[in-house]
Motif scaffolding. Structure first.
Motif, PDB file in Angstrom:
ATOM      1  N   ARG A   1     -13.816 -44.348  30.416  1.00  0.00           N
ATOM      2  CA  ARG A   1     -12.887 -43.276  30.086  1.00  0.00           C
ATOM      3  C   ARG A   1     -11.432 -43.674  30.235  1.00  0.00           C
ATOM      4  N   ILE A   2     -11.123 -44.951  30.184  1.00  0.00           N
ATOM      5  CA  ILE A   2      -9.733 -45.351  30.381  1.00  0.00           C
ATOM      6  C   ILE A   2      -8.827 -44.839  29.274  1.00  0.00           C
ATOM      7  N   ILE A   3      -9.369 -44.655  28.089  1.00  0.00           N
ATOM      8  CA  ILE A   3      -8.557 -44.125  26.999  1.00  0.00           C
ATOM      9  C   ILE A   3      -8.109 -42.710  27.321  1.00  0.00           C
ATOM     10  N   VAL A   4      -8.984 -41.949  27.931  1.00  0.00           N
ATOM     11  CA  VAL A   4      -8.721 -40.535  28.155  1.00  0.00           C
ATOM     12  C   VAL A   4      -7.704 -40.322  29.267  1.00  0.00           C
ATOM     13  N   ILE A   5      -7.773 -41.110  30.306  1.00  0.00           N
ATOM     14  CA  ILE A   5      -7.032 -40.790  31.523  1.00  0.00           C
ATOM     15  C   ILE A   5      -5.811 -41.658  31.757  1.00  0.00           C
ATOM     16  N   ASN A   6      -5.493 -42.551  30.835  1.00  0.00           N
ATOM     17  CA  ASN A   6      -4.395 -43.480  31.081  1.00  0.00           C
ATOM     18  C   ASN A   6      -3.423 -43.567  29.908  1.00  0.00           C
ATOM     19  N   HIS A   7      -2.282 -44.164  30.204  1.00  0.00           N
ATOM     20  CA  HIS A   7      -1.341 -44.504  29.152  1.00  0.00           C
ATOM     21  C   HIS A   7      -1.877 -45.740  28.435  1.00  0.00           C
TER      22      HIS A   7
ATOM     23  N   CYS B   1      -4.057 -53.905  22.006  1.00  0.00           N
ATOM     24  CA  CYS B   1      -3.872 -52.686  22.783  1.00  0.00           C
ATOM     25  C   CYS B   1      -4.121 -52.998  24.254  1.00  0.00           C
ATOM     26  N   ASN B   2      -3.554 -52.164  25.110  1.00  0.00           N
ATOM     27  CA  ASN B   2      -3.710 -52.377  26.542  1.00  0.00           C
ATOM     28  C   ASN B   2      -3.383 -51.095  27.279  1.00  0.00           C
ATOM     29  N   ARG B   3      -3.933 -50.972  28.448  1.00  0.00           N
ATOM     30  CA  ARG B   3      -3.536 -49.913  29.360  1.00  0.00           C
ATOM     31  C   ARG B   3      -2.167 -50.269  29.931  1.00  0.00           C
ATOM     32  N   VAL B   4      -1.360 -49.247  30.191  1.00  0.00           N
ATOM     33  CA  VAL B   4      -0.003 -49.464  30.683  1.00  0.00           C
ATOM     34  C   VAL B   4       0.193 -48.697  31.984  1.00  0.00           C
ATOM     35  N   ILE B   5       0.769 -49.372  32.968  1.00  0.00           N
ATOM     36  CA  ILE B   5       1.191 -48.723  34.216  1.00  0.00           C
ATOM     37  C   ILE B   5       2.629 -49.145  34.483  1.00  0.00           C
ATOM     38  N   SER B   6       3.485 -48.189  34.686  1.00  0.00           N
ATOM     39  CA  SER B   6       4.910 -48.454  34.944  1.00  0.00           C
ATOM     40  C   SER B   6       5.500 -49.367  33.880  1.00  0.00           C
ATOM     41  N   GLY B   7       5.092 -49.141  32.648  1.00  0.00           N
ATOM     42  CA  GLY B   7       5.663 -49.883  31.541  1.00  0.00           C
ATOM     43  C   GLY B   7       5.130 -51.288  31.357  1.00  0.00           C
ATOM     44  N   ARG B   8       4.126 -51.661  32.111  1.00  0.00           N
ATOM     45  CA  ARG B   8       3.604 -53.018  32.022  1.00  0.00           C
ATOM     46  C   ARG B   8       2.123 -52.999  31.679  1.00  0.00           C
ATOM     47  N   PRO B   9       1.668 -53.962  30.848  1.00  0.00           N
ATOM     48  CA  PRO B   9       0.245 -54.041  30.514  1.00  0.00           C
ATOM     49  C   PRO B   9      -0.576 -54.418  31.739  1.00  0.00           C
ATOM     50  N   VAL B  10      -1.789 -53.877  31.774  1.00  0.00           N
ATOM     51  CA  VAL B  10      -2.607 -54.019  32.978  1.00  0.00           C
ATOM     52  C   VAL B  10      -3.674 -55.095  32.856  1.00  0.00           C
TER      53      VAL B  10
END
Length: 117
Positions: free
Chosen positions: A27-33, A95-104
């Motif tokens: 579910r990372i698409i649903v709950i993350n940037h 594509c990538n998940r992002v936290i604080s503007g940075r890819p995870v």
């Protein structure tokens, strides 16, 4: 192991359109940037679209008005609709998940977009 898989690239003429897909396990698409990036030959990777967990979107000026990022929570997929494509949009798109503007995550294989006559 989280996995993001990009697809939908191809060869398109200038002015054409493509829709890229970023499919995720879990579910990372649903709950993350989630963001789309691209890397052209000889250039650094750059962010081209971002969608936040609450649905806000952001784009750099280079693609604003031409690219649209969206998310289908039921499919665990993020899309990038690209219209009015230009030769300078030619790149591998990731594509990538992002936290604080940075890819995870580590980068996947991406999907190649080529805009040419």
């Amino acid at each position: 192991q989280v996995q993001l898989v990009e697809s939908g690239g191809g060869l398109v003429q200038p002015g054409g359109s493509l829709r890229l897909s970023c499919a995720a396990s879990g579910r990372i698409i649903v709950i993350n940037h989630i963001a789309w990036y691209r890397q052209a030959p000889g250039k650094q990777r750059e962010l081209v679209a971002l969608i936040t967990s609450d649905g806000r979107t952001d784009y750099p000026d280079s693609v604003k008005g031409r690219f649209t990022i969206s998310r289908d929570n039921a499919l665990n997929t993020v899309f990038l609709q690209m219209n009015g494509l230009k030769p300078e949009d030619t790149a591998i798109y990731y594509c990538n998940r992002v936290i604080s503007g940075r890819p995870v995550y580590s980068w996947g294989k991406g999907t190649l977009v080529t805009v040419s006559t």
